[in-house]
Design a protein around this motif. Structure first.
Motif, PDB file in Angstrom:
ATOM      1  N   PRO A   1      34.101  47.238   7.996  1.00 30.14           N
ATOM      2  CA  PRO A   1      32.820  46.809   7.438  1.00 30.14           C
ATOM      3  C   PRO A   1      32.957  46.385   5.973  1.00 30.14           C
ATOM      4  CG  PRO A   1      32.878  49.188   7.649  1.00 30.14           C
ATOM      5  CD  PRO A   1      34.133  48.666   8.277  1.00 30.14           C
ATOM      6  N   ALA A   2      31.979  45.615   5.527  1.00 28.58           N
ATOM      7  CA  ALA A   2      31.927  45.205   4.123  1.00 28.58           C
ATOM      8  C   ALA A   2      31.610  46.417   3.258  1.00 28.58           C
ATOM      9  CB  ALA A   2      30.860  44.136   3.927  1.00 28.58           C
ATOM     10  N   THR A   3      32.165  46.441   2.056  1.00 29.10           N
ATOM     11  CA  THR A   3      31.893  47.517   1.112  1.00 29.10           C
ATOM     12  C   THR A   3      31.608  46.933  -0.264  1.00 29.10           C
ATOM     13  OG1 THR A   3      34.254  47.773   0.648  1.00 29.10           O
ATOM     14  CG2 THR A   3      33.310  49.244   2.298  1.00 29.10           C
ATOM     15  N   VAL A   4      30.754  47.598  -1.016  1.00 24.63           N
ATOM     16  CA  VAL A   4      30.416  47.146  -2.370  1.00 24.63           C
ATOM     17  C   VAL A   4      31.604  47.431  -3.281  1.00 24.63           C
ATOM     18  CG1 VAL A   4      28.883  47.515  -4.341  1.00 24.63           C
ATOM     19  CG2 VAL A   4      27.967  47.624  -2.024  1.00 24.63           C
ATOM     20  N   ILE A   5      32.018  46.428  -4.077  1.00 29.34           N
ATOM     21  CA  ILE A   5      33.080  46.668  -5.051  1.00 29.34           C
ATOM     22  C   ILE A   5      32.577  46.545  -6.487  1.00 29.34           C
ATOM     23  CG2 ILE A   5      35.022  46.148  -3.543  1.00 29.34           C
ATOM     24  CD1 ILE A   5      35.144  43.354  -4.730  1.00 29.34           C
ATOM     25  N   ASP A   6      31.475  45.862  -6.694  1.00 29.58           N
ATOM     26  CA  ASP A   6      30.890  45.773  -8.033  1.00 29.58           C
ATOM     27  C   ASP A   6      29.396  45.575  -7.861  1.00 29.58           C
ATOM     28  OD1 ASP A   6      30.644  45.635 -10.788  1.00 29.58           O
ATOM     29  OD2 ASP A   6      31.073  43.497 -10.868  1.00 29.58           O
ATOM     30  N   SER A   7      28.611  46.429  -8.531  1.00 29.10           N
ATOM     31  CA  SER A   7      27.164  46.342  -8.357  1.00 29.10           C
ATOM     32  C   SER A   7      26.442  46.470  -9.688  1.00 29.10           C
ATOM     33  CB  SER A   7      26.671  47.429  -7.397  1.00 29.10           C
ATOM     34  OG  SER A   7      26.992  48.707  -7.901  1.00 29.10           O
ATOM     35  N   ALA A   8      25.410  45.665  -9.841  1.00 26.18           N
ATOM     36  CA  ALA A   8      24.526  45.772 -11.004  1.00 26.18           C
ATOM     37  C   ALA A   8      23.593  46.954 -10.757  1.00 26.18           C
ATOM     38  CB  ALA A   8      23.720  44.483 -11.173  1.00 26.18           C
TER      39      ALA A   8
ATOM     40  N   ARG B   1      23.168  37.654   3.689  1.00 29.55           N
ATOM     41  CA  ARG B   1      24.490  37.758   4.302  1.00 29.55           C
ATOM     42  C   ARG B   1      25.533  37.971   3.212  1.00 29.55           C
ATOM     43  NH1 ARG B   1      26.915  32.810   3.579  1.00 29.55           N
ATOM     44  NH2 ARG B   1      25.496  31.140   3.040  1.00 29.55           N
ATOM     45  N   ILE B   2      26.642  38.531   3.620  1.00 27.67           N
ATOM     46  CA  ILE B   2      27.801  38.648   2.740  1.00 27.67           C
ATOM     47  C   ILE B   2      28.806  37.629   3.245  1.00 27.67           C
ATOM     48  CG2 ILE B   2      29.657  40.138   1.909  1.00 27.67           C
ATOM     49  CD1 ILE B   2      27.813  42.535   2.677  1.00 27.67           C
ATOM     50  N   GLY B   3      29.148  36.701   2.390  1.00 29.29           N
ATOM     51  CA  GLY B   3      30.095  35.669   2.785  1.00 29.29           C
ATOM     52  C   GLY B   3      31.504  36.216   2.935  1.00 29.29           C
TER      53      GLY B   3
ATOM     54  N   PRO C   1      27.145  37.788  -1.957  1.00 29.04           N
ATOM     55  CA  PRO C   1      25.897  37.766  -1.182  1.00 29.04           C
ATOM     56  C   PRO C   1      25.228  36.400  -1.275  1.00 29.04           C
ATOM     57  CG  PRO C   1      25.638  39.119  -3.156  1.00 29.04           C
ATOM     58  CD  PRO C   1      27.059  38.659  -3.124  1.00 29.04           C
ATOM     59  N   ALA C   2      24.596  35.994  -0.173  1.00 24.20           N
ATOM     60  CA  ALA C   2      23.947  34.680  -0.135  1.00 24.20           C
ATOM     61  C   ALA C   2      22.677  34.761   0.712  1.00 24.20           C
ATOM     62  CB  ALA C   2      24.899  33.642   0.455  1.00 24.20           C
ATOM     63  N   ASP C   3      21.825  33.773   0.537  1.00 24.57           N
ATOM     64  CA  ASP C   3      20.579  33.658   1.315  1.00 24.57           C
ATOM     65  C   ASP C   3      19.737  34.927   1.238  1.00 24.57           C
ATOM     66  OD1 ASP C   3      21.358  31.094   2.106  1.00 24.57           O
ATOM     67  OD2 ASP C   3      22.376  31.859   3.896  1.00 24.57           O
TER      68      ASP C   3
ATOM     69  N   LEU D   1      20.934  42.299  -6.949  1.00 25.03           N
ATOM     70  CA  LEU D   1      21.795  42.091  -5.782  1.00 25.03           C
ATOM     71  C   LEU D   1      22.580  40.788  -5.864  1.00 25.03           C
ATOM     72  CD1 LEU D   1      19.608  43.317  -2.786  1.00 25.03           C
ATOM     73  CD2 LEU D   1      21.485  44.502  -3.926  1.00 25.03           C
ATOM     74  N   SER D   2      22.015  39.789  -6.499  1.00 30.89           N
ATOM     75  CA  SER D   2      22.723  38.509  -6.602  1.00 30.89           C
ATOM     76  C   SER D   2      23.981  38.630  -7.464  1.00 30.89           C
ATOM     77  CB  SER D   2      21.796  37.420  -7.143  1.00 30.89           C
ATOM     78  OG  SER D   2      21.486  37.679  -8.497  1.00 30.89           O
ATOM     79  N   ARG D   3      24.084  39.719  -8.246  1.00 32.17           N
ATOM     80  CA  ARG D   3      25.267  39.932  -9.080  1.00 32.17           C
ATOM     81  C   ARG D   3      26.274  40.895  -8.444  1.00 32.17           C
ATOM     82  NH1 ARG D   3      21.048  40.400 -12.762  1.00 32.17           N
ATOM     83  NH2 ARG D   3      21.445  42.618 -13.088  1.00 32.17           N
ATOM     84  N   TRP D   4      25.941  41.441  -7.282  1.00 34.68           N
ATOM     85  CA  TRP D   4      26.865  42.339  -6.599  1.00 34.68           C
ATOM     86  C   TRP D   4      28.002  41.537  -5.974  1.00 34.68           C
ATOM     87  CZ3 TRP D   4      24.470  46.909  -3.461  1.00 34.68           C
ATOM     88  CH2 TRP D   4      23.627  47.658  -4.283  1.00 34.68           C
ATOM     89  N   THR D   5      29.149  42.185  -5.820  1.00 29.76           N
ATOM     90  CA  THR D   5      30.239  41.592  -5.049  1.00 29.76           C
ATOM     91  C   THR D   5      30.729  42.632  -4.045  1.00 29.76           C
ATOM     92  OG1 THR D   5      31.835  42.192  -6.773  1.00 29.76           O
ATOM     93  CG2 THR D   5      31.019  39.927  -6.774  1.00 29.76           C
TER      94      THR D   5
END
Length: 100
Positions: A14-21, A43-45, A50-52, A71-75
């Motif tokens: 699964p996708a995991t957060v690596i950098d979050s605001a 979605r996570i590209g 993150p997109a859309d 969220l738009s700044r999270w990776t």
């Protein structure tokens, strides 16, 4: 490859957060005693971005903007199937509650 292939029984990570605001309660909204839950979908590209992103539940517009901006700044480390990065759905709920 996409999330549908992962559901067909292939090995998936699964996708995991690596950098979050930070998602701190905006002080101005707390001062006004504005509470609410913000539900964001998107979605996570395959690139981990993150997109859309869009809010799916009615909420105070300032809370929605605050969460979308953060969220738009999270990776993310993208989800993987057999080692290949794939695009996956994203759904996050953030609750803003005052504890008086």
């Amino acid at each position: 490859r996409d999330a549908k292939e992962a559901q067909r029984g292939q090995i998936a990570q699964p996708a995991t957060v690596i950098d979050s605001a930070p998602l701190r309660y905006p002080q101005a909204l707390a001062d006004e005693k504005i509470e609410g839950s913000v539900v964001v979908e998107g979605r996570i590209g395959a690139d981990g971005v993150p997109a859309d992103l869009h809010v799916t539940e009615p909420v105070h517009p300032a809370l929605a903007k605050h969460v979308l901006d953060a969220l738009s700044r999270w990776t993310f480390e993208p989800a993987r199937v057999n080692g290949q990065a794939i695009e996956t759905p994203l759904k996050i709920e953030v609750d803003f509650r005052l504890h008086l």
